[in-house]
Design a protein around this motif. Sequence first.
Motif, PDB file in Angstrom:
ATOM      1  N   THR A   1       3.570  11.145   6.252  1.00  0.00           N
ATOM      2  CA  THR A   1       3.725  12.362   5.460  1.00  0.00           C
ATOM      3  C   THR A   1       2.477  12.552   4.608  1.00  0.00           C
ATOM      4  OG1 THR A   1       4.809  11.089   3.738  1.00  0.00           O
ATOM      5  CG2 THR A   1       6.243  12.168   5.341  1.00  0.00           C
ATOM      6  N   LYS A   2       1.505  11.703   4.862  1.00  0.00           N
ATOM      7  CA  LYS A   2       0.302  11.781   4.034  1.00  0.00           C
ATOM      8  C   LYS A   2      -0.743  12.691   4.681  1.00  0.00           C
ATOM      9  CE  LYS A   2       1.613   7.297   2.503  1.00  0.00           C
ATOM     10  NZ  LYS A   2       1.471   5.853   2.667  1.00  0.00           N
ATOM     11  N   GLU A   3      -1.635  13.189   3.837  1.00  0.00           N
ATOM     12  CA  GLU A   3      -2.613  14.119   4.390  1.00  0.00           C
ATOM     13  C   GLU A   3      -3.637  13.388   5.269  1.00  0.00           C
ATOM     14  OE1 GLU A   3      -5.460  15.309   1.025  1.00  0.00           O
ATOM     15  OE2 GLU A   3      -3.530  14.998   0.029  1.00  0.00           O
TER      16      GLU A   3
ATOM     17  N   VAL B   1       0.852  -1.201   0.000  1.00  0.00           N
ATOM     18  CA  VAL B   1       0.000   0.000   0.000  1.00  0.00           C
ATOM     19  C   VAL B   1       0.885   1.248   0.000  1.00  0.00           C
ATOM     20  CG1 VAL B   1      -1.594   1.349   1.402  1.00  0.00           C
ATOM     21  CG2 VAL B   1      -2.011  -1.076   1.038  1.00  0.00           C
ATOM     22  N   ASN B   2       1.922   1.229   0.829  1.00  0.00           N
ATOM     23  CA  ASN B   2       2.858   2.361   0.842  1.00  0.00           C
ATOM     24  C   ASN B   2       3.514   2.548  -0.516  1.00  0.00           C
ATOM     25  OD1 ASN B   2       2.397   3.055   3.460  1.00  0.00           O
ATOM     26  ND2 ASN B   2       4.216   2.038   4.287  1.00  0.00           N
ATOM     27  N   ALA B   3       3.916   1.431  -1.133  1.00  0.00           N
ATOM     28  CA  ALA B   3       4.569   1.488  -2.442  1.00  0.00           C
ATOM     29  C   ALA B   3       3.610   2.103  -3.462  1.00  0.00           C
ATOM     30  CB  ALA B   3       5.007   0.098  -2.868  1.00  0.00           C
TER      31      ALA B   3
ATOM     32  N   LEU C   1       0.586   4.142  10.926  1.00  0.00           N
ATOM     33  CA  LEU C   1       0.680   2.905  11.704  1.00  0.00           C
ATOM     34  C   LEU C   1       1.165   1.734  10.860  1.00  0.00           C
ATOM     35  CD1 LEU C   1      -2.556   3.244  13.809  1.00  0.00           C
ATOM     36  CD2 LEU C   1      -0.210   3.255  14.652  1.00  0.00           C
ATOM     37  N   GLY C   2       1.164   1.935   9.530  1.00  0.00           N
ATOM     38  CA  GLY C   2       1.510   0.842   8.624  1.00  0.00           C
ATOM     39  C   GLY C   2       2.877   0.258   8.929  1.00  0.00           C
ATOM     40  N   LEU C   3       3.871   1.112   8.908  1.00  0.00           N
ATOM     41  CA  LEU C   3       5.237   0.624   9.101  1.00  0.00           C
ATOM     42  C   LEU C   3       5.504   0.270  10.564  1.00  0.00           C
ATOM     43  CD1 LEU C   3       7.243   2.873   6.638  1.00  0.00           C
ATOM     44  CD2 LEU C   3       6.599   0.473   6.395  1.00  0.00           C
TER      45      LEU C   3
END
Length: 749
Positions: free
Chosen positions: A562-564, A497-499, A571-573
Amino acid sequence: MEQKLKILLLEDVETDATLVQRELTKAGILFVPCCVDGREGFLAQLSEFRPNVILADYTLPHFSALEALRLLKELSSDVPLILVTGSHSEEVAVECMREGAEDYILKDSLRRLPSAVLNAVRKRAGERERRAAREALRRSEEQYRLIAENTRDLICIIDLQMTVLYASPSHRSVLGYAPNDLLAKSISDVIHPDDAQTWRNTLDEALFLKEGRTAELRFRNAYDHWQLFESVVSFIFDDHGRPQRTLVASRDTSDRKQAEREIRKLAAFPRFNPNPVLEFSADGSLTYFNTAALEMAKSLKRHPEAILPLNIATIVKMCLTTGQNTLHLETLVNGRTISWSFFPVIANQVVHCYAEDVTASRNLEAQLRQVQKMESIGQLAAGVAHDFNNILTVIQGHAGLMLADPKIGGSFAESARQISAAAERASTLTRQLLLFSRRQTMQPQLLDLNDVIRSVSKMLRALVGEQVRICRELNPELPAVNADAGMIEQVLVNLAVNARDAMLPRGGTLTLRTFVRRIDDEFVATHPEAKPGYVIGLSVEDTGHGMDSSTLSRIFEPFFTTKEIGKGTGLGLATVYGIIKQHQGWIDVRSEIAKGTTFTIFLPASSRARPKAVADTATQINVPGGHETILVVEDETPLRELVREILEKKGYNVLESATGLQALKLWEARRQTIDLLLTDMMMPEGISGRELAEKLLAEKPSLKVIYTSGYSMDAVSPGFTLQEGVNFLQKPYPPNALTKMVRERLDVA
Ligand code: ADP
Ligand code: MG
C-alpha cells in the motif's frame, strides 16, 4: 297553452264542425283547425298538417272513424283520435274505444269536448315522454351491457351476502369460468384466503365513503391457480341511500406486475453494479448514475457531474452520430486515474457509460516494473557477491595462513591481521548483498530466539529511528527452535521496518515478545496451519495506523503493497511468510485501524536442549588435523590452491580437481583412498557439486561430503535444503572453519 293546438276535424257536416270549434274557443283553447271529410284528405293532412289531435265523426259518406283509427294503427301514428258523434249507440262507442279511440263525445253534449281534447293531448305528450325516457334508458343499458360484455376487465355484481348476481363474459377468457358458473356462488370462494381481510376492509371503506375503493386481490381461476387483480369495489345504493349491491370491477395485473418485475430486475443491473454506470442524453447531460458512480465521485470529493471528461458533450454526440463506442478514455481527477467507456444506444438516443478507477492497476503496473527492477538488481548483486566471496576466501585464507606461521612476526603479522580484518568486513558486506537478493541458504541450528532478538536489537534500533521506542518482553524460559538465525533476523528486520512505516511520522512503540504455548488438537482444528505440540511465539507489535480487512487479506501476496512507488516492494511479508513456512511455522496477524498491528510468528519448539553459545570458529586456533585423503573440487584456482595449502598444513592428503569431470577421473583411479569430498556447489562443465557427490556416494556410501558455495543452495539446486549435520560451508570462510568442519565430518561414524 303557448302553442296553438292543431286539430284535424273529420266531419262532413259543416255546422257540426262549426259547433265543435265554437265549443273549443269558448273553453279558451287556442287551436288551428283543419277540416277533411274523406279518406284522402285525412291521409294527406295527417302528414302535412301533422295534427296534435283528431276529432272524428263516426259516419261519413265514404269514410268512417273506425277506418280512420285503423289507418292510424297501420301508419303506427300515435295522434289521439276523439270520436264526436250524434249516435248514442253503445256498441259504436265500445268498438271505437277498442280500436284505439281516445274518447267518445256526443254531439249533443259537447261541453265535455275541451277537457277531453286537452286530456288526450296531455296523455299523449306524457306517453311520448315516457317512451323517450324508456328509449334513453334502454340505450344506456345497452351501452353498459356492451361495455360489460366486451371489456377484458372482470365486471361482477354481488348482493350484500356476496352472492354473484352478474358476472361479465370476460370471466371466461380471463379466469376460464363460464359466467353462469359463478352465478349464485359466493365471491368469497374465489378470493385467496390471505386476501380475505383486505377484501373485507375494502368493502367497509367503499360502504363508509360511498365511493369506489381499490384493492389488490388474488382470484382463483378455473384451473386452480391464483391470478392477481386490481379490483375497484363500489356500492350501488337505493333512493334512501341504503346499499343494494356491490359492483366489483377487476383488472388482471399479472402481466403488468410481470413487466414491472422485469423492469425492476433489469434496473438492478446498473443499480447494483459495483462499477460506476452512467447514462447521457443526446445533448450530453447526465441522466443517470448508479451508487457506485456516486461513491466514486464522493471518494474524489466531487459530484458525479464534476468528474466527467471535459468534452463529454462532444463525445456523446460523436458516439450517437457514428454509432461507434469510445473506449478507455482516461482522465485524471484529484490524482486518480479514471477510465471511461461510452456505448451509444441509438434507438433511445442515449449513451451508456462505464467508468473505472484504474489508479490501483496503473500503480500496480508501476510497482511491478519496480519489483522487476529490484529483481534484476538482486541478480546482479548475487552474481557480484558470489565472485567476491571466492576472492575474499582466498584473501582471508592466506592472511590466516600467515598468522598461523610462527616464522612470520612483527609488522608482517600485524599486516596479516589487518588484511584478515578487512576481509572480514568485506564478507559482512557480501552477506548483506546476499540477504538483499534473497540468495540465502537455510542453515538450521538450535537457537534461542531471545539471543537472535538481542543480536539484531542494535540493527533494529538504527532501522526504526529515534521516533520509535523499542520494548522487549522476552520469556527467559524459552525452549530452543531449530532455525536459521540469518533468516529469523531477516523476518525481524522486515516486520520492524513495516512497523516503523506504519508508525510514521509520529513514531510509537515497537514491542518484541517471546513466549511458549502448547497447541492442542482443538486449536489445530480451527487453525489449519498450526501443528500440535509446544511452539514458540515471537510477536512484533506496533502502535501504527493498522490495516483494514481488505489490506489484511492480501499482505502476504508477493508484490502487494500500500506504499507509494519506491517506498514499498510488497516483498517484505512474502519473504517472512516463505521463511516461516520453510521453518514449519505459521503467522498470526491482528490489526486494528488507528490502534496498531501485531504479527506473531509461531515456530515448533525443539525437543533438544538449547546449545551453549556457539564458539566462534574463526578464533579457534587448535583444530586437530589428520592423514585422510580429501578430494577438493573447486573451479576457482587460487581458492583451490588455498584450500589445498590449508588442508595439507593439517596433514591431510589432498587431491585437486577444477571440474566435476576431472574429479570423476580422479575418483576412478583413487576411489579406495578418498575419504572426503569437498566440493563447490556450482561448477562449469555440466556436472554440479551435488550430482558429483550423489554419484560418488552411490558407489561408496562411507564417503563424507562437504559442500561450499558463494551463494544459496536453493539457487544452485532448488529443493535441496541442508539437513542438520550435513555440512555446508558458506563462502567466504576462515581456514579454521574449514579444518574444523573437515575434522568433524571425518569423525562422524
Ligand atoms: P511493503 O512493506 O513493501 O509494502 P510488505 O509485504 O512488507 O510490503 O507489506 C505489505 C503491506 O502490508 C504494506 O504495504 C502495508 O500495507 C501492510 N502492512 C505490513 N505491515 C504493516 C503494519 N505493521 N501496519 C500496517 N500495515 C502493514
Ligand atoms: Mg515491508
